[in-house]
Scaffold this active site. Structure first.
Site, PDB file in Angstrom:
ATOM      1  CB  SER A  60      -0.879   0.037   1.255  1.00 41.00           C
ATOM      2  OG  SER A  60      -1.540   1.297   1.354  1.00 41.00           O
ATOM      3  CE1 TYR A  87      -4.063  -2.091   5.242  1.00 41.59           C
ATOM      4  CE2 TYR A  87      -3.377   0.181   4.916  1.00 41.59           C
ATOM      5  CZ  TYR A  87      -3.831  -1.020   4.402  1.00 41.59           C
ATOM      6  OH  TYR A  87      -4.033  -1.153   3.053  1.00 41.59           O
TER       7      TYR A  87
END
Ligand SMILES: NC(=O)c1ccc[n+]([C@@H]2O[C@H](COP(=O)([O-])OP(=O)(O)OC[C@H]3O[C@@H](n4cnc5c(N)ncnc54)[C@H](OP(=O)(O)O)[C@@H]3O)[C@@H](O)[C@H]2O)c1
Length: 258
Positions: free
Chosen positions: A150, A164
């Site tokens: 990401s 995350y």
């Protein structure tokens, strides 16, 4: 080599984790539409089976539901794949989860859930599938492992998703580590770092701040299935033959401007 052959995934055996919806569905659909034999997995069996049935109308797709955050489930999934296929050409480690909470309240559960799926499962699923990947690999046409990272592993997020963000930075470095040590076995490991694509995971964030996010994206839009198909086909095919440990960022320019 002609472009049809260079970017071809025809007859490749492709595994897509988290393939039941969102980015995993975009990847699975692109692979099926282009002639690959695809295995998708996710926890919700009804959703996973439903998508496999839909994709089977246009090509070849089966569903093997599993919870990849658990070691015994990784083992069961790998065993079931091995019972059906003698090789895997491409493994997309896409399944992922997020957790947001203020620093003072951030719970251990929100750390472990995210790390177990986003990082640990990538390592151990690839380890458990390595023999099938090696069975597909040749010195001039490597098998491929493609980890979904990401942009949150490349820059600091606007929201408090501590585990995350750390997990996605870990994915990108794990990609480089695995790339170095698996290249000698003719398995190429690379990563995709998506920006914002519509999915269940990003729905809440887009509700809260779509104006800010789109305003800060030079291309002024979110990613779409064609954008994801393009990079997935590139990384899954011979077109990416000399990439090893690379991360392809697909974000409409967002990361470079915040
Ligand atoms: N969408 C974006 O903008 C974006 C941006 C950057 C990176 N990413 C990354 O892209 C990947 C896919 O995200 P998404 O946005 O498509 O999210 P999503 O819509 O929430 O999809 C997640 C997928 O993973 C599966 N999954 C979740 N927990 C699992 C588990 N324990 N075991 C097996 N499968 C599991 C889900 O199915 P079940 O719930 O049924 O298990 C689903 O198929 C993630 O790694 C995410 O971090 C997304």
């Amino acid at each position: 080599m002609k472009i049809e052959d260079l970017f071809s995934v025809r007859d490749k055996v492709v595994v897509v984790t988290g393939g039941s919806r969102g980015i995993g569905e975009m990847i699975a659909r692109a692979m099926v539409e282009n002639g690959a034999r695809v295995i998708i997995t996710a926890r919700n069996a009804a959703v996973c089976d439903g998508l496999a049935a839909e994709l089977s109308k246009i090509g070849n797709c089966i569903s093997i539901p599993a919870d990849l955050s658990k070691m015994d489930e990784i083992e069961r999934f790998a065993t079931e794949v091995a019972a059906r296929e003698s090789r895997i050409d491409v493994l997309f480690n896409n399944a992922g989860a997020s957790w947001g909470a203020p620093f003072d309240d951030f719970p251990e559960a929100g750390w472990d859930k995210v790390m177990d799926l986003n990082v640990k499962s990538i390592f151990f699923l690839t380890q458990r599938l390595i023999k099938l990947l090696e069975a597909a690999a040749t010195p001039d046409d490597f098998a491929k492992v493609i980890n979904i990272g990401s942009i949150d592993g490349q820059r600091v997020s606007e929201v408090e998703t501590y585990s995350y963000a750390a997990s996605k930075a870990a994915v990108l470095h794990l990609t480089r580590m695995m790339a170095k040590f698996l290249a000698g076995r003719h398995v190429a490991v690379n990563a995709i770092a998506p920006g914002f694509f519509p999915s269940k995971m990003t729905a809440g964030l887009m509700d809260m701040m779509s104006d800010e996010i789109l305003g800060a994206t030079p291309m002024r839009r979110m990613g779409n299935p064609t954008d994801m198909a393009g990079v997935a086909l590139f990384l899954a095919s011979r077109a990416s033959g000399f990439l090893c440990g690379s991360t392809v960022t697909v974000d409409g320019g967002y990361k470079t401007t915040v």
